[in-house]
Motif scaffolding. Structure first.
Motif, PDB file in Angstrom:
ATOM      1  N   ARG A   1      51.881  74.831  50.983  1.00 29.17           N
ATOM      2  CA  ARG A   1      52.222  75.509  49.723  1.00 29.17           C
ATOM      3  C   ARG A   1      53.403  74.810  49.050  1.00 29.17           C
ATOM      4  NH1 ARG A   1      51.040  79.773  53.209  1.00 29.17           N
ATOM      5  NH2 ARG A   1      53.241  80.244  53.610  1.00 29.17           N
TER       6      ARG A   1
ATOM      7  N   VAL B   1      53.405  73.310  45.355  1.00 27.42           N
ATOM      8  CA  VAL B   1      54.396  73.794  44.387  1.00 27.42           C
ATOM      9  C   VAL B   1      55.144  72.611  43.769  1.00 27.42           C
ATOM     10  CG1 VAL B   1      56.599  75.038  44.180  1.00 27.42           C
ATOM     11  CG2 VAL B   1      54.666  76.098  45.370  1.00 27.42           C
TER      12      VAL B   1
ATOM     13  N   ALA C   1      50.377  78.993  45.557  1.00 24.17           N
ATOM     14  CA  ALA C   1      51.387  78.072  45.010  1.00 24.17           C
ATOM     15  C   ALA C   1      51.663  78.359  43.538  1.00 24.17           C
ATOM     16  CB  ALA C   1      50.928  76.630  45.204  1.00 24.17           C
TER      17      ALA C   1
ATOM     18  N   ALA D   1      55.400  78.715  42.462  1.00 24.60           N
ATOM     19  CA  ALA D   1      55.881  77.696  41.507  1.00 24.60           C
ATOM     20  C   ALA D   1      56.704  78.331  40.390  1.00 24.60           C
ATOM     21  CB  ALA D   1      54.694  76.931  40.915  1.00 24.60           C
TER      22      ALA D   1
ATOM     23  N   SER E   1      61.211  75.556  38.205  1.00 29.44           N
ATOM     24  CA  SER E   1      60.104  76.508  38.246  1.00 29.44           C
ATOM     25  C   SER E   1      59.169  76.298  37.049  1.00 29.44           C
ATOM     26  CB  SER E   1      60.636  77.941  38.258  1.00 29.44           C
ATOM     27  OG  SER E   1      61.437  78.166  37.128  1.00 29.44           O
TER      28      SER E   1
END
Ligand code: ZN
Length: 224
Positions: free
Chosen positions: A87, A91, A130, A135, A151
């Protein structure tokens, strides 16, 4: 952005749609979880060289579809697990490429429902995890900030190989491009003519319920 389990996954389910998106001006980037190192019928084949061959084929197929970029996570074929590590890798690429739309395997209602490849379901589930919420949330994988990865919120997810698809895309103009991309995967092609015929028929059958001569279908999720 596309997250797929194996080098030749995207052509079957969304190659025509991605080619259409590229024609419309989109930049499409592909993240492959495995390099398909089990993809040989030869028991003496070297998995590392199978993977190298398949990565090269994937690059050629991506070029045919007009993709802007391709990256490889190089998990072992058939051994993908939805871990913190996987993950985190997904991300990081989502935060680097910052897609509006993410395409991946439908992990909850896969088509076919029983004899689906395990990597497809695991990769699709990890991709969904993710995107949402990892994310998006700055406190998830905060160490990535040091690499300039901040982000990112994805707007839509388009799930392919979905048994509950709710969207059909007309691929009449890009069907032959989709098939040409698939044929770049030479190591996975035994009978080219049979494959071409089979893929044309499949696109036609997928489009028939929607009055289209060729189609691909998806389950589309909007993330608020
Ligand atoms: Zn696959």
């Amino acid at each position: 952005m596309e997250i797929a389990a194996h080098p030749d996954d995207i052509e079957l389910w969304c190659g025509g749609t991605l080619a259409r998106a590229v024609d419309a001006g989109a930049q499409v980037r592909l993240l492959l979880v495995t390099s398909g190192d089990k993809g040989s019928a030869d028991p003496d084949a070297d998995p590392a060289s199978v993977a190298t061959t398949r990565e090269n084929e994937a690059r050629e197929a991506a070029r045919v579809l007009g993709l802007a970029d391709i990256a490889f996570l190089r998990w072992r074929d058939g051994e993908v697990e939805n871990t913190h590590e996987l993950r985190g890798e997904m991300v990081a690429w989502i935060r680097a490429w910052r897609p509006d739309v993410l395409f991946t395997h439908d992990p909850e209602h896969p088509e076919p429902p029983y004899l689906r490849h395990r990597d497809h379901v695991v990769a699709g589930r990890a991709a969904l995890d993710a995107v949402y919420p990892l994310a998006r949330d700055p406190l998830a994988f905060p160490e990535q900030r040091a690499q300039g990865l901040t982000s990112h919120k994805v707007g839509e997810i388009w799930l392919f190989a979905s048994a509950v698809a709710n969207r059909a895309v007309d691929i009449g103009k890009t069907l032959e491009q989709k098939i040409a991309a698939r044929l770049e995967h030479e190591s996975q092609t035994s009978d080219r003519e049979a494959m071409i015929a089979r893929w044309r028929k499949r696109a036609f059958q997928t489009g028939t319920p929607f009055s289209l001569t060729a189609a691909e279908t998806f389950t589309v999720l909007t993330i608020d």
